[in-house]
Design a protein around this motif. Structure first.
Motif, PDB file in Angstrom:
ATOM      1  N   LYS A  80      76.908   0.880  48.417  1.00  0.00           N
ATOM      2  CA  LYS A  80      77.825  -0.200  48.760  1.00  0.00           C
ATOM      3  C   LYS A  80      78.124  -1.089  47.560  1.00  0.00           C
ATOM      4  O   LYS A  80      79.244  -1.580  47.384  1.00  0.00           O
ATOM      5  N   GLU A  81      77.126  -1.285  46.724  1.00  0.00           N
ATOM      6  CA  GLU A  81      77.284  -2.219  45.600  1.00  0.00           C
ATOM      7  C   GLU A  81      76.247  -1.896  44.531  1.00  0.00           C
ATOM      8  O   GLU A  81      75.106  -1.528  44.837  1.00  0.00           O
ATOM      9  N   ILE A  82      76.650  -2.014  43.276  1.00  0.00           N
ATOM     10  CA  ILE A  82      75.709  -1.918  42.169  1.00  0.00           C
ATOM     11  C   ILE A  82      75.403  -3.339  41.735  1.00  0.00           C
ATOM     12  O   ILE A  82      76.272  -4.070  41.253  1.00  0.00           O
ATOM     13  N   LYS A  83      74.166  -3.775  41.919  1.00  0.00           N
ATOM     14  CA  LYS A  83      73.786  -5.156  41.667  1.00  0.00           C
ATOM     15  C   LYS A  83      73.631  -5.419  40.153  1.00  0.00           C
ATOM     16  O   LYS A  83      73.368  -4.487  39.378  1.00  0.00           O
ATOM     17  N   PRO A  84      73.794  -6.652  39.732  1.00  0.00           N
ATOM     18  CA  PRO A  84      73.605  -6.979  38.313  1.00  0.00           C
ATOM     19  C   PRO A  84      72.235  -6.560  37.777  1.00  0.00           C
ATOM     20  O   PRO A  84      72.086  -6.284  36.581  1.00  0.00           O
ATOM     21  N   SER A  85      71.243  -6.469  38.647  1.00  0.00           N
ATOM     22  CA  SER A  85      69.893  -6.061  38.236  1.00  0.00           C
ATOM     23  C   SER A  85      69.788  -4.569  37.965  1.00  0.00           C
ATOM     24  O   SER A  85      68.768  -4.098  37.442  1.00  0.00           O
ATOM     25  N   GLY A  86      70.811  -3.793  38.359  1.00  0.00           N
ATOM     26  CA  GLY A  86      70.741  -2.340  38.230  1.00  0.00           C
ATOM     27  C   GLY A  86      70.245  -1.651  39.482  1.00  0.00           C
ATOM     28  O   GLY A  86      70.113  -0.422  39.509  1.00  0.00           O
ATOM     29  N   ARG A  87      69.982  -2.433  40.520  1.00  0.00           N
ATOM     30  CA  ARG A  87      69.602  -1.834  41.803  1.00  0.00           C
ATOM     31  C   ARG A  87      70.837  -1.681  42.693  1.00  0.00           C
ATOM     32  O   ARG A  87      71.902  -2.238  42.388  1.00  0.00           O
ATOM     33  N   LEU A  88      70.697  -0.924  43.769  1.00  0.00           N
ATOM     34  CA  LEU A  88      71.839  -0.587  44.613  1.00  0.00           C
ATOM     35  C   LEU A  88      71.713  -1.198  45.991  1.00  0.00           C
ATOM     36  O   LEU A  88      70.636  -1.190  46.587  1.00  0.00           O
ATOM     37  N   LYS A  89      72.817  -1.701  46.519  1.00  0.00           N
ATOM     38  CA  LYS A  89      72.905  -2.039  47.926  1.00  0.00           C
ATOM     39  C   LYS A  89      73.463  -0.834  48.679  1.00  0.00           C
ATOM     40  O   LYS A  89      74.256  -0.060  48.124  1.00  0.00           O
ATOM     41  N   LEU A  90      73.081  -0.705  49.942  1.00  0.00           N
ATOM     42  CA  LEU A  90      73.456   0.456  50.735  1.00  0.00           C
ATOM     43  C   LEU A  90      74.316   0.094  51.939  1.00  0.00           C
ATOM     44  O   LEU A  90      74.191  -0.996  52.499  1.00  0.00           O
ATOM     45  N   SER A  91      75.157   1.047  52.330  1.00  0.00           N
ATOM     46  CA  SER A  91      75.848   1.017  53.615  1.00  0.00           C
ATOM     47  C   SER A  91      75.356   2.220  54.407  1.00  0.00           C
ATOM     48  O   SER A  91      75.431   3.365  53.929  1.00  0.00           O
ATOM     49  N   LEU A  92      74.808   1.980  55.597  1.00  0.00           N
ATOM     50  CA  LEU A  92      74.183   3.052  56.367  1.00  0.00           C
ATOM     51  C   LEU A  92      75.222   3.998  56.968  1.00  0.00           C
ATOM     52  O   LEU A  92      76.296   3.569  57.398  1.00  0.00           O
ATOM     53  N   VAL A  93      74.866   5.276  57.029  1.00  0.00           N
ATOM     54  CA  VAL A  93      75.677   6.300  57.691  1.00  0.00           C
ATOM     55  C   VAL A  93      74.891   6.789  58.892  1.00  0.00           C
ATOM     56  O   VAL A  93      73.836   7.416  58.754  1.00  0.00           O
TER      57      VAL A  93
END
Length: 349
Positions: A80-93
């Motif tokens: 869903k998003e690439i965070k400034p920290s380099g971690r990822l946010k998710l959108s569930l399927v």
């Protein structure tokens, strides 16, 4: 054709299936496995525009058909998003909760064809830093993917080919215990898919079936519309082979075949459901009849799409659905026995 339980072959097929990443929307590789399986069994099939596979074995009566379906798509996620920290946010399927995947290893499937490993964690996981590590909501805002690459920024991540919209699959962690339990993610519905594939292979080399029978492996069930189209017009009975839901107030267990009388879509066809119960009794197959309150199947999706068929649902009992699931070989065997009895029985009037 006498019932012959092929446990080793079924478990082998199941393990192969669960180890192929296939979240809904990203099922190309697993569908290739399915078509290769039918090719090796010399069973003809068609591929729908949606990517589903329908294999057909002609029977003595080619005017009135029956159809059995299982789905091979699974739960998953997308970036869903690439965070400034380099971690990822998710959108569930698919319909599950973030707590079901906390601490799980995962794969990010990039558009360039690469796979990058990671782990799904609560942002506030470190108890030595965050007071609310135990109470923070497991939500899209708080959960993130820690990538197994050196990255400290969104730019670092993008250099690895990861972008918003990439699919994320979960480590199935397949295990078969000496006591006969099978633990894995995605037993919903790859357990049923393995049973259908093995059933089709046996049926193709056995006595002629009473009716022409279709084996529909769908690839969009977890998002609601896997098997609701491309149903041959001659089809009169439509069986969804999918998991039995286990929990408080439920009759289903991990050792019998679960026959669903009703789910959130409403009652299944009374006559066909009673026919399945009668077959189970006649063949001395251990079964339970159950109602699943928060559940829908490809059979109910087909009815909702306007298919003029009698619909029913049965399958193995699966514990901890949409999380780290478990069933037992007894349940798989009972489901296989009912499938065998059903396809070798005459079509209902």
């Amino acid at each position: 054709m006498a019932f012959n339980w092929k446990e080793q072959e079924t478990i082998s097929t199941l393990e192969k299936l669960v180890n192929i990443p296939s979240p809904s929307g990203y099922t190309m590789e697993v569908m290739d496995f399915v078509t290769d399986f039918f090719d090796q069994a010399t069973i003809p099939y068609i591929i729908s525009n949606k990517g589903g596979v329908i294999a057909t074995i002609k029977g003595q009566d080619d005017q009135r058909h029956r159809l059995l379906t299982a789905h091979v798509d699974t739960l998953g996620a997308m970036v869903k998003e690439i965070k400034p920290s380099g971690r990822l946010k998710l959108s569930l399927v698919g319909g599950f909760k973030f707590n079901a995947i906390e601490g799980e290893n995962c794969l990010i499937h990039t558009a360039g064809g690469e796979t990058i490993t990671g782990t799904i964690l609560l942002h506030q996981t470190t108890v030595h830093v965050y007071r609310d590590s135990g109470t923070a909501e497991r939500s899209a805002d708080n959960m993130e993917v820690r990538l197994d690459i050196k990255c400290n920024s969104a730019e670092d991540v993008r250099k690895q080919g990861i972008e918003v919209g990439d699919f994320v699959s979960f480590d199935p962690r397949f295990t078969k215990t000496e006591s006969g339990f099978i633990k894995s993610r995605h037993l919903d519905d790859k357990a049923s898919t393995a049973l259908l594939l093995e059933l089709a292979k046996q049926a193709a080399t056995g006595d002629l079936l009473p009716q022409t029978t279709h084996f529909y492996i769908s690839n969009n069930e977890e998002i609601g519309y896997g098997g609701n189209s491309n149903i041959p017009l001659e089809t009169e009975e439509y069986i969804a082979v999918d998991m039995g839901a286990i929990g408080d107030g439920q009759a289903s267990d991990e050792f019998t075949v679960s026959i669903c009388a009703k789910d959130s879509s409403g009652p299944y066809h009374y006559g066909l459901t009673r026919q399945l119960i009668a077959l189970a009794k006649e063949q001395k197959i251990d079964y339970k009849v159950d109602i699943y309150p928060y559940y829908g199947s490809d059979a109910s999706a087909a009815i909702g799409a306007g298919a003029d068929v009698k619909h029913a649902l049965f399958g193995p009992g699966i514990e901890a659905s949409h999380a780290y699931e478990r069933t037992h070989t007894d349940s798989l065997k009972a489901t296989a026995a009912l499938l065998h009895a059903y396809i070798n029985s005459p079509l209902g009037s």
